[in-house]
Motif scaffolding. Structure first.
Motif, PDB file in Angstrom:
ATOM      1  N   GLY A   1     -30.088  13.729  37.159  1.00 49.47           N
ATOM      2  CA  GLY A   1     -29.643  12.362  37.390  1.00 49.47           C
ATOM      3  C   GLY A   1     -29.883  11.466  36.194  1.00 49.47           C
ATOM      4  O   GLY A   1     -30.384  11.886  35.150  1.00 49.47           O
ATOM      5  N   TYR A   2     -29.537  10.200  36.371  1.00 46.48           N
ATOM      6  CA  TYR A   2     -29.596   9.247  35.261  1.00 46.48           C
ATOM      7  C   TYR A   2     -31.024   8.930  34.833  1.00 46.48           C
ATOM      8  O   TYR A   2     -31.265   8.509  33.700  1.00 46.48           O
ATOM      9  N   ALA A   3     -31.983   9.108  35.734  1.00 45.55           N
ATOM     10  CA  ALA A   3     -33.351   8.674  35.441  1.00 45.55           C
ATOM     11  C   ALA A   3     -34.109   9.633  34.534  1.00 45.55           C
ATOM     12  O   ALA A   3     -35.166   9.280  34.014  1.00 45.55           O
ATOM     13  N   GLN A   4     -33.586  10.843  34.332  1.00 46.81           N
ATOM     14  CA  GLN A   4     -34.309  11.815  33.517  1.00 46.81           C
ATOM     15  C   GLN A   4     -33.324  12.735  32.810  1.00 46.81           C
ATOM     16  O   GLN A   4     -32.273  13.084  33.352  1.00 46.81           O
ATOM     17  N   ASP A   5     -33.681  13.116  31.593  1.00 45.78           N
ATOM     18  CA  ASP A   5     -32.823  14.006  30.820  1.00 45.78           C
ATOM     19  C   ASP A   5     -32.766  15.388  31.469  1.00 45.78           C
ATOM     20  O   ASP A   5     -33.707  15.804  32.155  1.00 45.78           O
ATOM     21  N   PRO A   6     -31.674  16.128  31.249  1.00 48.27           N
ATOM     22  CA  PRO A   6     -31.590  17.500  31.767  1.00 48.27           C
ATOM     23  C   PRO A   6     -32.727  18.358  31.207  1.00 48.27           C
ATOM     24  O   PRO A   6     -33.193  18.145  30.084  1.00 48.27           O
ATOM     25  N   VAL A   7     -33.165  19.327  31.993  1.00 51.64           N
ATOM     26  CA  VAL A   7     -34.239  20.218  31.563  1.00 51.64           C
ATOM     27  C   VAL A   7     -33.819  21.662  31.785  1.00 51.64           C
ATOM     28  O   VAL A   7     -32.967  21.959  32.622  1.00 51.64           O
ATOM     29  N   ALA A   8     -34.431  22.561  31.029  1.00 52.91           N
ATOM     30  CA  ALA A   8     -34.175  23.986  31.202  1.00 52.91           C
ATOM     31  C   ALA A   8     -34.869  24.483  32.464  1.00 52.91           C
ATOM     32  O   ALA A   8     -35.836  23.876  32.949  1.00 52.91           O
ATOM     33  N   LEU A   9     -34.387  25.593  32.977  1.00 54.26           N
ATOM     34  CA  LEU A   9     -34.979  26.173  34.181  1.00 54.26           C
ATOM     35  C   LEU A   9     -36.451  26.500  33.967  1.00 54.26           C
ATOM     36  O   LEU A   9     -37.263  26.403  34.892  1.00 54.26           O
ATOM     37  N   SER A  10     -36.813  26.844  32.742  1.00 56.81           N
ATOM     38  CA  SER A  10     -38.201  27.196  32.435  1.00 56.81           C
ATOM     39  C   SER A  10     -39.149  26.006  32.535  1.00 56.81           C
ATOM     40  O   SER A  10     -40.372  26.185  32.574  1.00 56.81           O
ATOM     41  N   GLU A  11     -38.596  24.775  32.570  1.00 55.26           N
ATOM     42  CA  GLU A  11     -39.435  23.580  32.662  1.00 55.26           C
ATOM     43  C   GLU A  11     -39.875  23.286  34.095  1.00 55.26           C
ATOM     44  O   GLU A  11     -40.758  22.456  34.313  1.00 55.26           O
ATOM     45  N   VAL A  12     -39.270  23.933  35.063  1.00 59.54           N
ATOM     46  CA  VAL A  12     -39.633  23.700  36.467  1.00 59.54           C
ATOM     47  C   VAL A  12     -41.000  24.323  36.736  1.00 59.54           C
ATOM     48  O   VAL A  12     -41.207  25.516  36.539  1.00 59.54           O
ATOM     49  N   ARG A  13     -41.928  23.494  37.195  1.00 61.99           N
ATOM     50  CA  ARG A  13     -43.281  23.963  37.479  1.00 61.99           C
ATOM     51  C   ARG A  13     -43.525  24.194  38.969  1.00 61.99           C
ATOM     52  O   ARG A  13     -44.393  24.968  39.356  1.00 61.99           O
ATOM     53  N   GLN A  14     -42.747  23.517  39.801  1.00 62.55           N
ATOM     54  CA  GLN A  14     -42.931  23.656  41.246  1.00 62.55           C
ATOM     55  C   GLN A  14     -41.646  23.246  41.948  1.00 62.55           C
ATOM     56  O   GLN A  14     -40.946  22.330  41.502  1.00 62.55           O
ATOM     57  N   ILE A  15     -41.310  23.945  43.029  1.00 57.42           N
ATOM     58  CA  ILE A  15     -40.151  23.605  43.855  1.00 57.42           C
ATOM     59  C   ILE A  15     -40.659  23.090  45.187  1.00 57.42           C
ATOM     60  O   ILE A  15     -41.449  23.758  45.864  1.00 57.42           O
ATOM     61  N   LEU A  16     -40.233  21.893  45.559  1.00 55.28           N
ATOM     62  CA  LEU A  16     -40.734  21.263  46.787  1.00 55.28           C
ATOM     63  C   LEU A  16     -39.717  21.386  47.920  1.00 55.28           C
ATOM     64  O   LEU A  16     -38.530  21.563  47.684  1.00 55.28           O
TER      65      LEU A  16
END
Length: 233
Positions: free
Chosen positions: A218-233
């Motif tokens: 979304g607009y509030a945060q830059d896109p990130v790579a899948l490797s940047e995901v630390r936790q899925i809620l």
């Protein structure tokens, strides 16, 4: 023994072919092999009959041909593996669309709770390389001032997430639709340090770019790579 001498006209022909090939793109493995063989045959034709090329010299040149061919095949294999990895990452990323994830960042968003006068806040998290005796979380306003603080107590190494209640230090509620930040301080013995802060984001989609699949947050945060995901809620 000195190497056989190749005539200037022969060199000009070979170099001319190479220059013409370079204007159309990178040589393929078969083209390079053909040029190597042309050079080898030319050397054999122009060698001194009284001092012919030794077997070891010919073997060395044939080995060069095989090396070039092997490198091209290796590059093709690595390219195919990379494409498969990118496709697999894109498939994994699409499974996260519509889900909340914790990624590096320190932003907290505040919204209204449906049907009540209360507020809801997005989670804040931390990634710890080692255990801490305490973690201090300071909530800061738009100007960087501390508006609330709380401690978590001892935490083990790994990823942890928390929820701020949206209350300021004076007991009032945080502003609706406001954006706040969190400062984290870990304590181990007499030492303190700033661990990696995590913030919540909703995955809106997947962007496929030159660097592989990235999550659209979304607009509030830059896109990130899948490797940047630390936790899925």
């Amino acid at each position: 023994m000195s190497s056989p001498v190749i005539g200037n006209s022969t060199l000009a022909n070979i170099n001319g072919a190479a220059a013409q090939s370079s204007t159309t793109g990178v040589d393929s493995g078969s083209e390079l092999n053909d040029r190597f063989m042309t050079l080898l045959v030319t050397q054999l034709k122009n060698q001194d009959p009284t001092s012919p090329m030794e077997n070891s010299d010919m073997t060395a040149q044939l080995a060069q041909i095989n090396t070039v061919s092997g490198i091209e095949k290796l590059n093709d294999s690595l390219s195919a593996i990379t494409d498969q990895i990118d496709a697999g990452q894109a498939l994994q990323a699409t499974a996260l669309i519509g889900q909340g994830v914790m990624v590096p960042g320190n932003r907290i968003l505040v919204g209204s709770s449906d049907g009540t006068d209360g507020v809801v806040t997005t989670p804040i998290g931390v990634e710890l390389d080692g255990a801490v005796e305490d973690l201090q979380i300071d909530i800061r306003g738009a100007s960087g001032e501390i508006i609330d603080s709380f401690s978590t107590g001892p935490l083990s190494a790994g990823v942890h997430s928390f929820t701020w209640d949206g209350k300021l230090a004076d007991g009032s509620s945080a502003a609706i639709d406001g954006t706040y930040t969190a400062s984290l301080t870990g304590t181990v013995g007499d030492d303190t340090y700033a661990p990696t802060a995590l913030n919540y984001a909703l995955v809106n989609g997947v962007i496929q770019g030159a660097n592989g699949a990235q999550l659209d947050l979304g607009y509030a945060q830059d896109p990130v790579a899948l490797s940047e995901v630390r936790q899925i809620l």
